[in-house]
Design a protein around this motif. Sequence first.
Motif, short mmCIF file in Angstrom:
data_model
loop_
_atom_site.label_atom_id
_atom_site.label_comp_id
_atom_site.label_asym_id
_atom_site.label_seq_id
_atom_site.Cartn_x
_atom_site.Cartn_y
_atom_site.Cartn_z
N UNK A 139 52.41 51.38 31.59
CA UNK A 139 52.19 50.34 31.03
C UNK A 139 52.64 48.97 31.65
N UNK A 140 52.06 47.74 31.85
CA UNK A 140 52.56 46.61 32.17
C UNK A 140 52.45 45.48 31.15
N UNK A 141 53.37 44.68 30.76
CA UNK A 141 53.27 43.63 29.95
C UNK A 141 53.56 42.27 30.96
N UNK A 142 52.13 41.61 30.99
CA UNK A 142 51.96 40.76 31.83
C UNK A 142 51.77 39.23 31.02
N UNK A 143 52.44 38.46 31.36
CA UNK A 143 52.18 36.82 30.40
C UNK A 143 51.04 36.39 30.89
N UNK A 144 50.18 35.60 30.24
CA UNK A 144 49.06 35.23 30.62
C UNK A 144 49.28 33.97 31.54
N UNK A 145 50.48 33.36 31.46
CA UNK A 145 50.86 32.29 32.38
C UNK A 145 50.75 32.88 33.76
N UNK A 146 51.11 34.09 33.82
CA UNK A 146 51.24 34.80 35.17
C UNK A 146 50.10 35.11 35.95
N UNK A 147 49.06 35.19 35.28
CA UNK A 147 47.82 35.69 35.58
C UNK A 147 46.64 34.42 36.39
N UNK A 148 46.40 34.68 37.85
CA UNK A 148 45.87 33.59 38.32
C UNK A 148 44.55 33.69 38.07
N UNK A 149 43.95 35.03 38.51
CA UNK A 149 42.51 35.12 38.21
C UNK A 149 42.38 36.80 38.17
N UNK A 150 41.19 37.28 37.73
CA UNK A 150 40.71 38.47 37.72
C UNK A 150 39.67 38.68 38.44
N UNK A 151 39.49 39.86 39.01
CA UNK A 151 38.30 40.32 39.43
C UNK A 151 37.66 41.84 39.10
N UNK A 152 36.43 42.03 39.13
CA UNK A 152 35.92 43.36 38.98
C UNK A 152 35.30 44.12 39.97
#
Length: 237
Positions: A139-152
């Motif tokens: 698993x990865x714990x990712x801060x929301x501030x580090x997420x630029x965008x998501x795509x499917x």
Amino acid sequence: MIKFAICDDEPIMMQEISNQLSQYMNERKITSYSVANFSNGCALLESDCNFEIVFLDIQMDNLDGIETAKILRQRKNHSLLIFVTVLKEYVFHAFEVEAYDYLLKPLDSDHFQRTMDRAIRTLAQRAGKSIVIQRGSSCDVVPLTQIVYCEVQGRKVYVHQSNGKIIDYYDNLENFERQMDRRFFRCHRSYLVNLDYVRGCDTGLVTLSQGTQIPVSRLRERNLIQALLHYMKERNG
């Protein structure tokens, strides 16, 4: 521990910022913090630059504050940059490097306190929100501030982070979106974007701070602009 940096080539102004900062932290009863002083941009860049908040003088010899900030951003540094300047005209350049705020010399204590109040709230929000992405037995714990965008794509969600790393795992965007907060906007049926990284929207494309462009549905363009304006107003208090 909140790490501050003060970068100013005028010793008197450096001391003034330090004094106001010390007074603010004492009044708010915040004791866990440190302050590092730098007399120029090169010295700041030669440090580990691991600071939550940086007070940065714009007018400095050799490497000015704007150029120093550009290099910091090129290094994927996400410190809150608070520019200190004599002239209001320089403020417009601050937007190019995602400045958090600016202070005019001589410092106004009320403005300083308002800026610090917002900055401390922002740091608290940053620290408190993250997402756990599970992939098989890891698993990865990712801060929301580090997420630029998501795509499917197909049956996978691709999470693009500010450090350049991409995490992919099996899920759908709807499940992912439910875990996000109000800084995220569904700009396309296949894309979810962090409004903190949006720098423009034109002709069906959203431009992000790193220069990347992602699609925005024609029917969602107006809603994206409204969401961005509302979010910025809310964030800036």
